[in-house]
Motif scaffolding. Structure first.
Motif, PDB file in Angstrom:
ATOM      1  N   LEU A   5      -7.319   8.380   6.765  1.00  0.00           N
ATOM      2  CA  LEU A   5      -7.400   6.965   7.136  1.00  0.00           C
ATOM      3  C   LEU A   5      -7.943   6.180   5.957  1.00  0.00           C
ATOM      4  O   LEU A   5      -8.879   6.631   5.271  1.00  0.00           O
ATOM      5  N   LEU A   6      -7.368   5.009   5.726  1.00  0.00           N
ATOM      6  CA  LEU A   6      -7.736   4.146   4.618  1.00  0.00           C
ATOM      7  C   LEU A   6      -8.065   2.751   5.133  1.00  0.00           C
ATOM      8  O   LEU A   6      -7.502   2.300   6.130  1.00  0.00           O
ATOM      9  N   LYS A   7      -8.967   2.092   4.443  1.00  0.00           N
ATOM     10  CA  LYS A   7      -9.397   0.740   4.824  1.00  0.00           C
ATOM     11  C   LYS A   7      -8.245  -0.249   4.644  1.00  0.00           C
ATOM     12  O   LYS A   7      -7.561  -0.262   3.634  1.00  0.00           O
ATOM     13  N   THR A   8      -8.043  -1.070   5.647  1.00  0.00           N
ATOM     14  CA  THR A   8      -6.993  -2.086   5.606  1.00  0.00           C
ATOM     15  C   THR A   8      -7.397  -3.208   4.655  1.00  0.00           C
ATOM     16  O   THR A   8      -8.449  -3.807   4.833  1.00  0.00           O
ATOM     17  N   PRO A   9      -6.561  -3.490   3.655  1.00  0.00           N
ATOM     18  CA  PRO A   9      -6.899  -4.575   2.724  1.00  0.00           C
ATOM     19  C   PRO A   9      -6.561  -5.937   3.318  1.00  0.00           C
ATOM     20  O   PRO A   9      -5.857  -6.037   4.314  1.00  0.00           O
ATOM     21  N   GLU A  10      -7.066  -6.965   2.695  1.00  0.00           N
ATOM     22  CA  GLU A  10      -6.695  -8.343   3.033  1.00  0.00           C
ATOM     23  C   GLU A  10      -6.123  -8.975   1.780  1.00  0.00           C
ATOM     24  O   GLU A  10      -6.764  -8.918   0.733  1.00  0.00           O
ATOM     25  N   PRO A  11      -4.954  -9.544   1.817  1.00  0.00           N
ATOM     26  CA  PRO A  11      -4.034  -9.525   2.948  1.00  0.00           C
ATOM     27  C   PRO A  11      -3.303  -8.186   3.015  1.00  0.00           C
ATOM     28  O   PRO A  11      -3.293  -7.411   2.061  1.00  0.00           O
ATOM     29  N   VAL A  12      -2.662  -7.947   4.161  1.00  0.00           N
ATOM     30  CA  VAL A  12      -1.862  -6.749   4.378  1.00  0.00           C
ATOM     31  C   VAL A  12      -0.475  -7.192   4.830  1.00  0.00           C
ATOM     32  O   VAL A  12      -0.337  -8.247   5.453  1.00  0.00           O
ATOM     33  N   SER A  13       0.527  -6.424   4.483  1.00  0.00           N
ATOM     34  CA  SER A  13       1.891  -6.766   4.897  1.00  0.00           C
ATOM     35  C   SER A  13       2.161  -6.245   6.299  1.00  0.00           C
ATOM     36  O   SER A  13       1.609  -5.221   6.699  1.00  0.00           O
ATOM     37  N   SER A  14       3.017  -6.932   7.033  1.00  0.00           N
ATOM     38  CA  SER A  14       3.336  -6.545   8.405  1.00  0.00           C
ATOM     39  C   SER A  14       4.838  -6.629   8.652  1.00  0.00           C
ATOM     40  O   SER A  14       5.515  -7.466   8.057  1.00  0.00           O
ATOM     41  N   ILE A  15       5.310  -5.762   9.536  1.00  0.00           N
ATOM     42  CA  ILE A  15       6.690  -5.829  10.012  1.00  0.00           C
ATOM     43  C   ILE A  15       6.684  -5.601  11.517  1.00  0.00           C
ATOM     44  O   ILE A  15       5.797  -4.936  12.049  1.00  0.00           O
ATOM     45  N   ALA A  16       7.670  -6.168  12.184  1.00  0.00           N
ATOM     46  CA  ALA A  16       7.838  -5.955  13.621  1.00  0.00           C
ATOM     47  C   ALA A  16       8.955  -4.945  13.819  1.00  0.00           C
ATOM     48  O   ALA A  16       9.982  -5.016  13.142  1.00  0.00           O
ATOM     49  N   LEU A  17       8.734  -3.991  14.717  1.00  0.00           N
ATOM     50  CA  LEU A  17       9.774  -3.031  15.077  1.00  0.00           C
ATOM     51  C   LEU A  17      10.069  -3.182  16.558  1.00  0.00           C
ATOM     52  O   LEU A  17       9.147  -3.189  17.375  1.00  0.00           O
ATOM     53  N   HIS A  18      11.344  -3.289  16.880  1.00  0.00           N
ATOM     54  CA  HIS A  18      11.808  -3.383  18.261  1.00  0.00           C
ATOM     55  C   HIS A  18      12.635  -2.140  18.575  1.00  0.00           C
ATOM     56  O   HIS A  18      13.021  -1.400  17.666  1.00  0.00           O
ATOM     57  N   ALA A  19      12.944  -1.931  19.845  1.00  0.00           N
ATOM     58  CA  ALA A  19      13.740  -0.780  20.259  1.00  0.00           C
ATOM     59  C   ALA A  19      15.015  -0.695  19.420  1.00  0.00           C
ATOM     60  O   ALA A  19      15.699  -1.695  19.218  1.00  0.00           O
ATOM     61  N   GLY A  20      15.294   0.510  18.912  1.00  0.00           N
ATOM     62  CA  GLY A  20      16.470   0.736  18.105  1.00  0.00           C
ATOM     63  C   GLY A  20      16.258   0.544  16.614  1.00  0.00           C
ATOM     64  O   GLY A  20      17.178   0.751  15.829  1.00  0.00           O
ATOM     65  N   GLU A  21      15.062   0.149  16.200  1.00  0.00           N
ATOM     66  CA  GLU A  21      14.772  -0.095  14.782  1.00  0.00           C
ATOM     67  C   GLU A  21      13.845   0.981  14.237  1.00  0.00           C
ATOM     68  O   GLU A  21      13.043   1.568  14.967  1.00  0.00           O
ATOM     69  N   LEU A  22      13.938   1.210  12.913  1.00  0.00           N
ATOM     70  CA  LEU A  22      13.072   2.192  12.273  1.00  0.00           C
ATOM     71  C   LEU A  22      12.507   1.644  10.979  1.00  0.00           C
ATOM     72  O   LEU A  22      13.046   0.702  10.396  1.00  0.00           O
ATOM     73  N   ALA A  23      11.419   2.251  10.566  1.00  0.00           N
ATOM     74  CA  ALA A  23      10.803   1.976   9.269  1.00  0.00           C
ATOM     75  C   ALA A  23      10.452   3.319   8.655  1.00  0.00           C
ATOM     76  O   ALA A  23      10.071   4.254   9.369  1.00  0.00           O
ATOM     77  N   ILE A  24      10.590   3.422   7.348  1.00  0.00           N
ATOM     78  CA  ILE A  24      10.282   4.663   6.647  1.00  0.00           C
ATOM     79  C   ILE A  24       9.112   4.414   5.714  1.00  0.00           C
ATOM     80  O   ILE A  24       9.133   3.467   4.923  1.00  0.00           O
ATOM     81  N   PHE A  25       8.119   5.289   5.803  1.00  0.00           N
ATOM     82  CA  PHE A  25       6.942   5.191   4.953  1.00  0.00           C
ATOM     83  C   PHE A  25       6.849   6.429   4.085  1.00  0.00           C
ATOM     84  O   PHE A  25       6.829   7.555   4.582  1.00  0.00           O
ATOM     85  N   ALA A  26       6.806   6.214   2.774  1.00  0.00           N
ATOM     86  CA  ALA A  26       6.695   7.294   1.796  1.00  0.00           C
ATOM     87  C   ALA A  26       5.229   7.704   1.657  1.00  0.00           C
ATOM     88  O   ALA A  26       4.328   6.987   2.124  1.00  0.00           O
ATOM     89  N   PRO A  27       4.971   8.837   1.018  1.00  0.00           N
ATOM     90  CA  PRO A  27       3.576   9.261   0.849  1.00  0.00           C
ATOM     91  C   PRO A  27       2.691   8.238   0.142  1.00  0.00           C
ATOM     92  O   PRO A  27       1.478   8.218   0.380  1.00  0.00           O
ATOM     93  N   GLU A  28       3.254   7.368  -0.665  1.00  0.00           N
ATOM     94  CA  GLU A  28       2.429   6.357  -1.337  1.00  0.00           C
ATOM     95  C   GLU A  28       2.172   5.129  -0.468  1.00  0.00           C
ATOM     96  O   GLU A  28       1.463   4.217  -0.875  1.00  0.00           O
ATOM     97  N   ASP A  29       2.718   5.113   0.760  1.00  0.00           N
ATOM     98  CA  ASP A  29       2.580   3.970   1.667  1.00  0.00           C
ATOM     99  C   ASP A  29       1.554   4.253   2.756  1.00  0.00           C
ATOM    100  O   ASP A  29       1.766   5.124   3.593  1.00  0.00           O
TER     101      ASP A  29
END
Length: 151
Positions: free
Chosen positions: A104-128
Motif C-alpha cells: 500500500l502506498l500513500k495517495t498523492p495530491e492531486p491523483v488521477s481518477s477514472i470511472a469504470l462501468h459494467a463492461g469496461e476494463l482498466a489495466i495497471f502495470a507494475p509501475e502503476d
C-alpha cells in the motif's frame, strides 16, 4: 485508453499472448456466474480473482501496487471510481509482501481518477499504483474480475 509515461510505454506489451489470454477469458458469457475467489486460466501466468464488494469513499483507502503482475480490472456489474498514480516517489503505508505481491502506498495530491462501468476494463502495470473500489457518485455493489497477468 492507455495512460503511461513515455519512458515505460515500450516495456508493456498489452497485446502479448498472456494479455490475449486474459481478454479471451473476459469475453466469456458466464462471468456473472463464476465463483468468487481465484479462477484458474493459465497457471501462475494468468489467473482471475472474482470479487464482489460495495464501493467506499476514496479517502477511506490507499493506493495498492504489485511488482510481479499486471492487473486487468474488469467490471461485470456496477460502477466504481479508480484512482491511480506512478509508484515512483510515493510513501509506503504497508511494506511490500512478496508472497501476496502487494503493498500500500500513500495517495498523492492531486491523483488521477477514472470511472469504470459494467463492461469496461482498466489495466495497471507494475509501475502503476491504483485504488479500486471507490464510490463514483453513490455507493454501488460491484462484481469485478481482476485478471492477474505475470509481468
Amino acid at each position: 485508453m492507455l495512460v503511461t509515461a513515455l519512458a515505460t510505454a515500450n516495456a508493456n506489451d498489452y497485446l502479448s499472448e498472456r494479455f490475449r489470454t486474459a481478454y479471451e477469458f473476459l469475453s466469456r458469457p458466464d462471468l456473472a456466474e463464476l465463483p468468487l475467489g481465484r479462477n484458474e486460466i493459465d497457471g501462475e501466468d494468468v489467473y482471475a480473482n472474482v470479487l464482489e464488494y460495495d464501493t467506499v469513499p476514496a479517502a477511506e483507502k490507499e493506493l495498492e501496487a504489485h511488482h510481479d503482475y499486471y492487473d486487468v480490472q474488469f467490471v461485470v456489474r456496477g460502477e466504481e471510481l479508480l484512482q491511480y498514480a506512478p509508484c515512483d516517489g510515493l510513501a509506503t503505508v504497508q511494506a511490500y509482501d512478496e508472497h501476496d505481491d502487494f503493498c500500500l502506498l500513500k495517495t498523492p495530491e492531486p491523483v488521477s481518477s477514472i470511472a469504470l462501468h459494467a463492461g469496461e476494463l482498466a489495466i495497471f502495470a507494475p509501475e502503476d499504483a491504483h485504488k479500486p473500489g471507490c464510490t463514483l457518485s453513490k455507493s454501488a455493489h460491484v462484481r469485478k474480475i481482476v485478471v492477474k497477468v505475470r509481468a
